[in-house]
Design an enzyme around this catalytic site. Sequence first.
Site, PDB file in Angstrom:
ATOM      1  N   ASP A 101       1.055  -1.360   0.112  1.00 48.55           N
ATOM      2  CA  ASP A 101       0.414  -0.313   0.008  1.00 48.55           C
ATOM      3  C   ASP A 101       0.954   1.096   0.205  1.00 48.55           C
ATOM      4  O   ASP A 101       1.644   1.462   0.960  1.00 48.55           O
ATOM      5  CB  ASP A 101      -0.622  -0.166   1.244  1.00 48.55           C
ATOM      6  CG  ASP A 101      -2.022  -0.057   0.795  1.00 48.55           C
ATOM      7  OD1 ASP A 101      -2.460   0.635   0.599  1.00 48.55           O
ATOM      8  OD2 ASP A 101      -3.418  -0.825   1.641  1.00 48.55           O
ATOM      9  N   ASP A 207      -2.753   4.941  -2.471  1.00 47.47           N
ATOM     10  CA  ASP A 207      -3.957   5.076  -1.714  1.00 47.47           C
ATOM     11  C   ASP A 207      -4.619   6.586  -2.597  1.00 47.47           C
ATOM     12  O   ASP A 207      -3.820   6.823  -2.493  1.00 47.47           O
ATOM     13  CB  ASP A 207      -3.791   5.237   0.173  1.00 47.47           C
ATOM     14  CG  ASP A 207      -4.649   5.210   0.611  1.00 47.47           C
ATOM     15  OD1 ASP A 207      -6.015   4.748   0.559  1.00 47.47           O
ATOM     16  OD2 ASP A 207      -4.798   6.578   1.609  1.00 47.47           O
ATOM     17  N   GLU A 263      -6.634   3.556  -6.097  1.00 49.01           N
ATOM     18  CA  GLU A 263      -7.752   3.864  -5.361  1.00 49.01           C
ATOM     19  C   GLU A 263      -7.902   5.741  -6.357  1.00 49.01           C
ATOM     20  O   GLU A 263      -7.952   6.716  -5.666  1.00 49.01           O
ATOM     21  CB  GLU A 263      -7.802   4.058  -3.562  1.00 49.01           C
ATOM     22  CG  GLU A 263      -8.874   4.290  -2.907  1.00 49.01           C
ATOM     23  CD  GLU A 263      -9.345   4.060  -1.832  1.00 49.01           C
ATOM     24  OE1 GLU A 263      -9.945   4.145  -0.916  1.00 49.01           O
ATOM     25  OE2 GLU A 263      -7.681   4.957  -1.026  1.00 49.01           O
TER      26      GLU A 263
END
Length: 571
Positions: A101, A207, A263
């Site tokens: 991530d 993210d 995202e």
Amino acid sequence: MTVTERKWWKDGVVYQIYPASFKDSNGDGIGDLKGIMSELDYIKSIGVNIVWICPMYDSPQVDMGYDVSDYENVYPPYGTVQDMENLIAECHTRDMKLILDLVINHTSDQHKWFQESRSSKTNPKRNWYIWRPARYVDGVRKPPNNWLGNFMGSVWQWDEHTEEYYLHLFCPEQPDLNWENEEARKAIYKSAMEFWLDRGVDGFRVDTVNMYSKGDMSDAPITDEDSEWQFAGFQYCNGPRMHEFLSEMNTILARYDAMTVGECPHTPELSKVLKYVSAGEKQLDMVFQFDVVDVGQGPYKFQTTPFNFTLPRFKSAVQRTQDLIKGNDGWTTVFLENHDQARSISRFASDAPEFRIRSGKMLSLMMAGLSGTMFIYQGQELGMVNFPIEWDMSEFKDVDSTNYYKMVANRTNNSPTALAAAKASLQHLARDHARVPMSWSNTPNAGFSTAKPWMRPLDDTAVCNADQQKSDKTSVLAFWKRMLAIRRQYNDLLVHGDFEVLDIQDKELFCFVKSWQERRAVVVCNFTKETNSWKVPDQLKKEKMSLLVSTVDGDGEGDLEPYEGRIYLLA
């Protein structure tokens, strides 16, 4: 169909791991990197070839690691940098890739960069974050704009020391980095990306990837008359310099042939999404569109009632994500669960005892029939479901859930009716459901840990656990393995084929056709607890149909049983 290069990640099946809740190796009640390492053979056995680890960086854990205090270190309860290097090597030994991530819209307020930035207005890193003076209305100090944060309240936090506000789109402990500052960007690339790419990481889930360019930061339109703070997702997403920033990032990533999946919330326009994922644009490999997982949510996510959607709306959302690859050089993703979503069986099918296994298999079959890179979230392959409504609010650990419940309590003067509705919504949609410990066995603490886990495990391990399902040919796990094998076998058709939904207005059946050159398949799923008659659509009647797979035993003839799914090959 536009044929584009077959990069390794296009045919990938990604397994997402939430470190705190996957497996505890040392008996402290918290999952860790060695726990993940101990189950790599299990993960590979499902048919997975890419592992995605949620943030394992050092962090105060205000938002479960999405508040990073040091990109170059590991959160001590999870392990060490050496453990991460071992995990990368163990994945590669098994011919699996590993992605991390990448949380670079914001840091923790404990990060040394922010500590310097807030120390004085003249500090060299002051402009690495977003600081603004107060507004004054009738002599009263107010934040610079009316934006609502993702976790409720204003996005601005007053800093007494330097007497300015800093921006935080999420928690006050998560100050936003200032991507307009070139020096800050270079530091982000070096510390958060190159540090791990040089250690063998194969890419990143990025993210909040479309929030780095904030636009002019003007007030958001008033959509909630009862609040001082207004939804501002369309203000702070997809700002004017986003493509410049992502192109700059990509020049680094390309050197490593690293995969990226961004995202991408609050971006309903297909053209905007395509610009991010077009191969020619060289920005991101793919993104998570939220069309499907947003189905049934309210204007502020939890302001809704369970199952507040129709199947046609769900189908339309799937279609939008599938259309991304039709006739162009973009790529898409297939997912129903992640760490920010409740369990898909509980949301989109039925977690009633008599239907949960059927539902898990049907959703697996549907996903396997969709084009794009496949993402599975830990426990999804077992058919794990939401925890029950009877659990007390104290079991909800997520800041998003607890903030919403508090807001309802404050707004309604603790109205029992309003609080019951809030809890029902959380029981349906809360992120907490994805974060309970993995159900490994029907033993104390679900086989997750020898100690009391940081979060309560599910009570249903007698009917849903990995150890039991490994040897049960009728289990959800066995069916996932079968579907991923079929997906590999019919890779062109199922992973890369064009998608066409049939009878989008049908409220009970989801039927779609997949096409690749001369080959075609039809997928049909019964999204109800009733037996449903299914007639071959007129446009397919002249074709020979042979059953490839069904979620139930049978020859694929006649009515569809409750929550049954089938795939037919057409000739």
